[in-house]
Structure formats: C-alpha cells, structure tokens
Scaffold this motif. Structure first.
Motif, PDB file in Angstrom:
ATOM      1  N   ALA A 194       9.283  -8.305 -11.066  1.00 24.24           N
ATOM      2  CA  ALA A 194       8.067  -6.981 -10.436  1.00 24.24           C
ATOM      3  C   ALA A 194       7.608  -7.812  -8.567  1.00 24.24           C
ATOM      4  CB  ALA A 194       7.173  -7.452 -10.655  1.00 24.24           C
ATOM      5  N   CYS A 195       7.464  -8.939  -8.268  1.00 19.21           N
ATOM      6  CA  CYS A 195       6.432  -8.710  -7.284  1.00 19.21           C
ATOM      7  C   CYS A 195       7.679 -10.037  -5.564  1.00 19.21           C
ATOM      8  CB  CYS A 195       5.588  -9.515  -7.308  1.00 19.21           C
ATOM      9  SG  CYS A 195       4.430  -8.907  -5.482  1.00 19.21           S
ATOM     10  N   TYR A 196       8.035 -10.635  -6.371  1.00 18.29           N
ATOM     11  CA  TYR A 196       7.951 -12.092  -5.538  1.00 18.29           C
ATOM     12  C   TYR A 196       9.252 -11.438  -4.618  1.00 18.29           C
ATOM     13  CZ  TYR A 196      10.295 -16.515  -3.849  1.00 18.29           C
ATOM     14  OH  TYR A 196      10.137 -17.566  -2.859  1.00 18.29           O
ATOM     15  N   GLY A 197       9.197 -11.633  -3.293  1.00 21.27           N
ATOM     16  CA  GLY A 197      10.725 -11.017  -2.381  1.00 21.27           C
ATOM     17  C   GLY A 197      10.721  -9.893  -2.123  1.00 21.27           C
ATOM     18  N   LYS A 198       9.829  -9.025  -2.253  1.00 18.38           N
ATOM     19  CA  LYS A 198       9.952  -7.764  -2.227  1.00 18.38           C
ATOM     20  C   LYS A 198       9.508  -6.888  -1.115  1.00 18.38           C
ATOM     21  CE  LYS A 198      11.570  -5.702  -6.339  1.00 18.38           C
ATOM     22  NZ  LYS A 198      10.601  -5.678  -8.029  1.00 18.38           N
ATOM     23  N   ALA A 199       9.487  -6.683   0.066  1.00 17.46           N
ATOM     24  CA  ALA A 199       8.419  -6.229   1.338  1.00 17.46           C
ATOM     25  C   ALA A 199       7.059  -5.526   0.707  1.00 17.46           C
ATOM     26  CB  ALA A 199       9.581  -5.036   1.838  1.00 17.46           C
ATOM     27  N   ARG A 200       6.326  -5.348   0.576  1.00 18.90           N
ATOM     28  CA  ARG A 200       5.328  -4.793   0.745  1.00 18.90           C
ATOM     29  C   ARG A 200       4.303  -3.791   1.720  1.00 18.90           C
ATOM     30  NH1 ARG A 200       2.364 -10.729  -0.933  1.00 18.90           N
ATOM     31  NH2 ARG A 200       3.264 -11.159  -2.684  1.00 18.90           N
ATOM     32  N   PHE A 201       3.913  -2.549   1.251  1.00 17.19           N
ATOM     33  CA  PHE A 201       3.365  -1.940   1.551  1.00 17.19           C
ATOM     34  C   PHE A 201       1.646  -1.617   1.060  1.00 17.19           C
ATOM     35  CE2 PHE A 201       8.029  -1.585   1.954  1.00 17.19           C
ATOM     36  CZ  PHE A 201       8.864  -1.256   3.155  1.00 17.19           C
ATOM     37  N   PRO A 202       1.496  -0.988   2.464  1.00 18.15           N
ATOM     38  CA  PRO A 202      -0.468  -0.976   2.274  1.00 18.15           C
ATOM     39  C   PRO A 202      -0.604   0.381   1.268  1.00 18.15           C
ATOM     40  CG  PRO A 202       0.162  -0.871   4.668  1.00 18.15           C
ATOM     41  CD  PRO A 202       1.730  -1.141   4.337  1.00 18.15           C
ATOM     42  N   SER A 203       0.166   1.315   1.323  1.00 21.02           N
ATOM     43  CA  SER A 203       0.087   2.847   1.184  1.00 21.02           C
ATOM     44  C   SER A 203       1.050   3.115   0.758  1.00 21.02           C
ATOM     45  CB  SER A 203      -0.813   3.302   2.242  1.00 21.02           C
ATOM     46  OG  SER A 203      -0.026   3.175   3.085  1.00 21.02           O
ATOM     47  N   ARG A 204       1.225   4.424  -0.177  1.00 20.43           N
ATOM     48  CA  ARG A 204       2.524   4.699  -0.703  1.00 20.43           C
ATOM     49  C   ARG A 204       3.085   5.753   0.953  1.00 20.43           C
ATOM     50  NH1 ARG A 204       3.768   5.339  -5.863  1.00 20.43           N
ATOM     51  NH2 ARG A 204       1.877   4.765  -7.106  1.00 20.43           N
ATOM     52  N   SER A 205       2.038   6.805   1.424  1.00 19.03           N
ATOM     53  CA  SER A 205       3.366   6.932   2.596  1.00 19.03           C
ATOM     54  C   SER A 205       3.394   6.056   3.439  1.00 19.03           C
ATOM     55  CB  SER A 205       1.863   7.295   3.810  1.00 19.03           C
ATOM     56  OG  SER A 205       0.762   6.726   3.611  1.00 19.03           O
ATOM     57  N   TYR A 258       6.335   2.859  -6.237  1.00 16.13           N
ATOM     58  CA  TYR A 258       4.803   1.992  -7.076  1.00 16.13           C
ATOM     59  C   TYR A 258       4.485   0.697  -6.952  1.00 16.13           C
ATOM     60  CZ  TYR A 258       8.185  -1.982  -8.343  1.00 16.13           C
ATOM     61  OH  TYR A 258       8.851  -3.540  -8.228  1.00 16.13           O
ATOM     62  N   ARG A 259       3.037   1.449  -7.277  1.00 19.88           N
ATOM     63  CA  ARG A 259       2.418   0.287  -7.477  1.00 19.88           C
ATOM     64  C   ARG A 259       2.386  -0.706  -8.035  1.00 19.88           C
ATOM     65  NH1 ARG A 259      -1.883   0.178  -3.724  1.00 19.88           N
ATOM     66  NH2 ARG A 259      -1.718   2.436  -3.500  1.00 19.88           N
ATOM     67  N   CYS A 260       2.227  -2.431  -7.168  1.00 16.58           N
ATOM     68  CA  CYS A 260       2.896  -3.102  -7.847  1.00 16.58           C
ATOM     69  C   CYS A 260       1.148  -3.977  -9.058  1.00 16.58           C
ATOM     70  CB  CYS A 260       2.940  -4.285  -7.220  1.00 16.58           C
ATOM     71  SG  CYS A 260       3.453  -5.858  -7.837  1.00 16.58           S
ATOM     72  N   ARG A 261       1.685  -3.683 -10.010  1.00 15.99           N
ATOM     73  CA  ARG A 261       0.475  -4.669 -10.886  1.00 15.99           C
ATOM     74  C   ARG A 261       0.126  -6.369 -10.610  1.00 15.99           C
ATOM     75  NH1 ARG A 261       1.523  -6.244 -16.932  1.00 15.99           N
ATOM     76  NH2 ARG A 261       3.415  -7.691 -16.403  1.00 15.99           N
ATOM     77  N   TRP A 262       0.852  -6.981  -9.249  1.00 14.57           N
ATOM     78  CA  TRP A 262       0.378  -8.500  -9.461  1.00 14.57           C
ATOM     79  C   TRP A 262      -0.169  -8.775  -7.513  1.00 14.57           C
ATOM     80  CZ3 TRP A 262       1.172 -11.290 -13.052  1.00 14.57           C
ATOM     81  CH2 TRP A 262       1.549 -11.497 -13.803  1.00 14.57           C
ATOM     82  N   CYS A 263       0.265  -8.083  -6.737  1.00 10.79           N
ATOM     83  CA  CYS A 263      -0.555  -7.811  -5.402  1.00 10.79           C
ATOM     84  C   CYS A 263      -1.069  -6.383  -5.412  1.00 10.79           C
ATOM     85  CB  CYS A 263       1.078  -8.473  -4.522  1.00 10.79           C
ATOM     86  SG  CYS A 263       1.986  -7.274  -4.438  1.00 10.79           S
ATOM     87  N   ARG A 264      -1.136  -5.293  -6.219  1.00 12.56           N
ATOM     88  CA  ARG A 264      -1.584  -4.582  -5.815  1.00 12.56           C
ATOM     89  C   ARG A 264      -1.387  -3.100  -4.684  1.00 12.56           C
ATOM     90  NH1 ARG A 264      -2.887  -2.931 -10.504  1.00 12.56           N
ATOM     91  NH2 ARG A 264      -4.410  -5.072 -11.410  1.00 12.56           N
TER      92      ARG A 264
END
Length: 73
Positions: A7-18, A38-44
């Motif tokens: 679900a999370c490792y190695g994916k780009a993380r964005f602070p907001s949906r916009s 989508y909002r990740c349940r692991w890293c939020r």
C-alpha cells in the motif's frame, strides 16, 4: 509481502488531495495514464493510483511487475 509494502512503500506521498490531483493532471497532460487519489491508512498521506482499467502493470511476478500486455487472462 505485507500490507504496508503493497500500500505505501516506494510511492510518492502528497500532503493533500489537491496536490495529488494537480500532479495527476500534470502526468495526464504529458500523455500518461489516468490516476485517482486515496488517503493511505499507513502514512496518512495521499497517494496516486491507476483508475480501474487503466493499470499498466500487475503486481504479481517473481521478477518484478508484469506488463498487462503480457498477462494471459
């Protein structure tokens, strides 16, 4: 492989949906695939994911991702 790695490792993380939507539009504008967020349940944080039917690779494979064109249904 555990749920976090999928679900999370190695994916780009964005602070907001916009911010994620803005990046998805940039990718789509350069000829890339359509994405949803989508909002990740692991890293939020928010991640991008292919829209249904738009995936270019399948996750399963002993030597990495398998391109959809090579997958025998």
């Amino acid at each position: 492989m555990n749920s976090y790695l999928i679900a999370c490792y190695g994916k780009a993380r964005f602070p907001s949906r916009s911010a994620a939507r803005r990046r998805a539009r940039q990718i789509r504008g350069t000829g890339g695939p359509a994405f949803t967020n989508y909002r990740c349940r692991w890293c939020r944080h928010v991640h991008l994911a292919h829209r249904p039917g738009q995936a270019t690779h399948l996750r399963a494979g002993p030597h990495g991702p398998i391109p959809v064109q090579e997958y025998a249904a």
